[in-house]
Design an enzyme around this catalytic site. Structure first.
Site, short mmCIF file in Angstrom:
data_model
loop_
_atom_site.label_atom_id
_atom_site.label_comp_id
_atom_site.label_asym_id
_atom_site.label_seq_id
_atom_site.Cartn_x
_atom_site.Cartn_y
_atom_site.Cartn_z
N GLU A 150 13.18 -9.05 2.08
CA GLU A 150 12.35 -7.92 2.50
C GLU A 150 13.08 -6.63 2.13
O GLU A 150 14.31 -6.54 2.27
CB GLU A 150 12.13 -7.99 4.01
CG GLU A 150 11.25 -6.86 4.53
CD GLU A 150 11.08 -6.89 6.04
OE1 GLU A 150 11.73 -7.71 6.72
OE2 GLU A 150 10.30 -6.06 6.54
N ARG A 207 4.95 11.18 -2.49
CA ARG A 207 4.67 10.87 -1.08
C ARG A 207 5.92 11.12 -0.21
O ARG A 207 6.93 10.44 -0.39
CB ARG A 207 4.31 9.38 -1.00
CG ARG A 207 4.14 8.86 0.39
CD ARG A 207 4.11 7.33 0.39
NE ARG A 207 3.91 6.83 1.72
CZ ARG A 207 4.24 5.61 2.13
NH1 ARG A 207 4.78 4.75 1.29
NH2 ARG A 207 4.02 5.24 3.36
N ALA A 257 3.41 -0.44 4.93
CA ALA A 257 3.00 -0.57 6.34
C ALA A 257 2.54 -1.98 6.69
O ALA A 257 2.54 -2.36 7.87
CB ALA A 257 1.91 0.44 6.66
N PRO A 262 0.80 -1.22 0.00
CA PRO A 262 0.00 0.00 0.00
C PRO A 262 0.83 1.27 0.00
O PRO A 262 1.89 1.32 0.65
CB PRO A 262 -0.78 -0.09 1.31
CG PRO A 262 -0.71 -1.49 1.74
CD PRO A 262 0.48 -2.11 1.11
N ASN A 263 0.34 2.25 -0.72
CA ASN A 263 0.89 3.61 -0.77
C ASN A 263 2.18 3.73 -1.57
O ASN A 263 2.66 4.84 -1.79
CB ASN A 263 1.10 4.19 0.64
CG ASN A 263 -0.19 4.22 1.43
OD1 ASN A 263 -1.19 4.71 0.94
ND2 ASN A 263 -0.20 3.66 2.64
N ARG A 265 13.12 5.14 12.62
CA ARG A 265 11.90 5.94 12.57
C ARG A 265 11.04 5.68 13.81
O ARG A 265 11.57 5.38 14.86
CB ARG A 265 11.19 5.65 11.24
CG ARG A 265 12.08 6.00 10.03
CD ARG A 265 11.40 5.73 8.71
NE ARG A 265 10.18 6.53 8.58
CZ ARG A 265 9.25 6.31 7.64
NH1 ARG A 265 9.41 5.31 6.78
NH2 ARG A 265 8.19 7.08 7.56
N TYR A 297 11.15 9.31 1.33
CA TYR A 297 11.18 8.24 0.33
C TYR A 297 11.84 8.65 -0.98
O TYR A 297 11.99 7.80 -1.88
CB TYR A 297 9.75 7.75 0.06
CG TYR A 297 9.11 7.15 1.30
CD1 TYR A 297 9.65 6.02 1.92
CD2 TYR A 297 7.98 7.73 1.88
CE1 TYR A 297 9.07 5.49 3.06
CE2 TYR A 297 7.40 7.19 3.02
CZ TYR A 297 7.95 6.07 3.61
OH TYR A 297 7.39 5.53 4.74
N ASN A 320 8.50 -5.21 -0.74
CA ASN A 320 8.35 -3.99 0.05
C ASN A 320 6.86 -3.87 0.32
O ASN A 320 6.10 -3.39 -0.53
CB ASN A 320 8.87 -2.75 -0.66
CG ASN A 320 8.79 -1.52 0.25
OD1 ASN A 320 8.12 -1.55 1.29
ND2 ASN A 320 9.45 -0.45 -0.14
N HIS A 341 12.98 -2.18 2.14
CA HIS A 341 12.42 -0.88 2.50
C HIS A 341 13.31 0.21 1.94
O HIS A 341 14.55 0.10 2.01
CB HIS A 341 12.35 -0.71 4.02
CG HIS A 341 11.47 -1.73 4.68
ND1 HIS A 341 10.11 -1.66 4.64
CD2 HIS A 341 11.78 -2.86 5.35
CE1 HIS A 341 9.60 -2.70 5.27
NE2 HIS A 341 10.60 -3.45 5.72
C1 DQA Z 1 8.51 1.46 3.78
C2 DQA Z 1 8.60 1.65 5.30
C3 DQA Z 1 7.24 1.38 5.94
O1 DQA Z 1 7.34 1.60 7.35
C4 DQA Z 1 6.19 2.33 5.40
O2 DQA Z 1 4.94 2.04 5.95
C5 DQA Z 1 6.15 2.33 3.92
C6 DQA Z 1 7.41 2.30 3.16
C7 DQA Z 1 9.84 1.82 3.07
O3 DQA Z 1 10.01 1.43 1.93
O4 DQA Z 1 10.66 2.52 3.67
O5 DQA Z 1 5.10 2.44 3.31
O6 DQA Z 1 8.24 0.09 3.53
#
Ligand code: DQA
Length: 164
Positions: free
Chosen positions: A109, A29, A88, A21-22, A118, A34, A85, A111
């Site tokens: 995994e 964003r 959240a 998501p997102n 954070r 990011y 990735n 990020h």
């Molecule tokens: C993220 C880190 C997560 O905590 C966050 O919710 C994201 C992006 C990252 O790529 O840094 O949506 O996965």
């Protein structure tokens, strides 16, 4: 046909990049966290890294946990590695945890940011226990590093190297 059998049969092993998501909002964003690259930019970067490593990249982005879980199910037996990735969902999705636990290939995994640096709630990943490893905090470079790590682990596993 298993991923290893497919590899022996001559097809390039597949690495599946999953974006949660997102992540479709990347570029717009919170660029201070990011960066300004879009998800398409990151996917293109991962695609080039996969091609260099002899892998074929497939990508899915979804806002929905169920789509990501279903993609992991579909990957069983056909995909050599998953780079995920999950946004959240990394911190909350036991369903994705369980799906990845049932996946027979490599799991990396990923990020963009460093969640450990954070908010406290980001410091726990529920996916980390079922991942071979985590790449975090390197921004867009992480997409290359994660695919390269996945490719190395796939090669080692197909060669039957211990620890792979
Ligand atoms: C993220 C880190 C997560 O905590 C966050 O919710 C994201 C992006 C990252 O790529 O840094 O949506 O996965």
């Amino acid at each position: 046909m298993s991923a290893a059998e497919k590899d022996r049969a001559g097809g390039a092993p597949v690495v599946l990049l999953l974006s949660g998501p997102n992540l479709g909002l990347l570029g717009a964003r919170q660029p201070e966290i990011y960066g300004t690259a879009t998800l398409a930019d990151h996917v293109a970067r991962a695609d080039r890294a996969a091609a260099r490593s002899g892998l074929e990249l497939k990508h899915l982005q979804s806002e929905h946990e169920a789509d990501l879980v279903a993609a992991v199910h579909d990957a069983r037996g056909t995909v050599a590695a998953i780079v995920v990735n999950a946004g959240a969902l990394s911190h909350s999705s036991w369903a994705l945890h369980d799906a990845l636990a049932a996946f027979d290939g490599i799991v990396v995994e990923l990020h963009l940011s460093n969640p450990d640096a954070r908010e406290p709630w980001r410091r726990r990943s529920v996916l980390a226990p079922v991942a071979d490893g985590t790449v975090a905090g390197f921004g867009g470079l992480g997409y290359e590093l994660a695919v390269e790590a996945a490719a190395r682990l796939v090669t080692d596993r197909n060669r039957g190297l211990p620890g792979a």
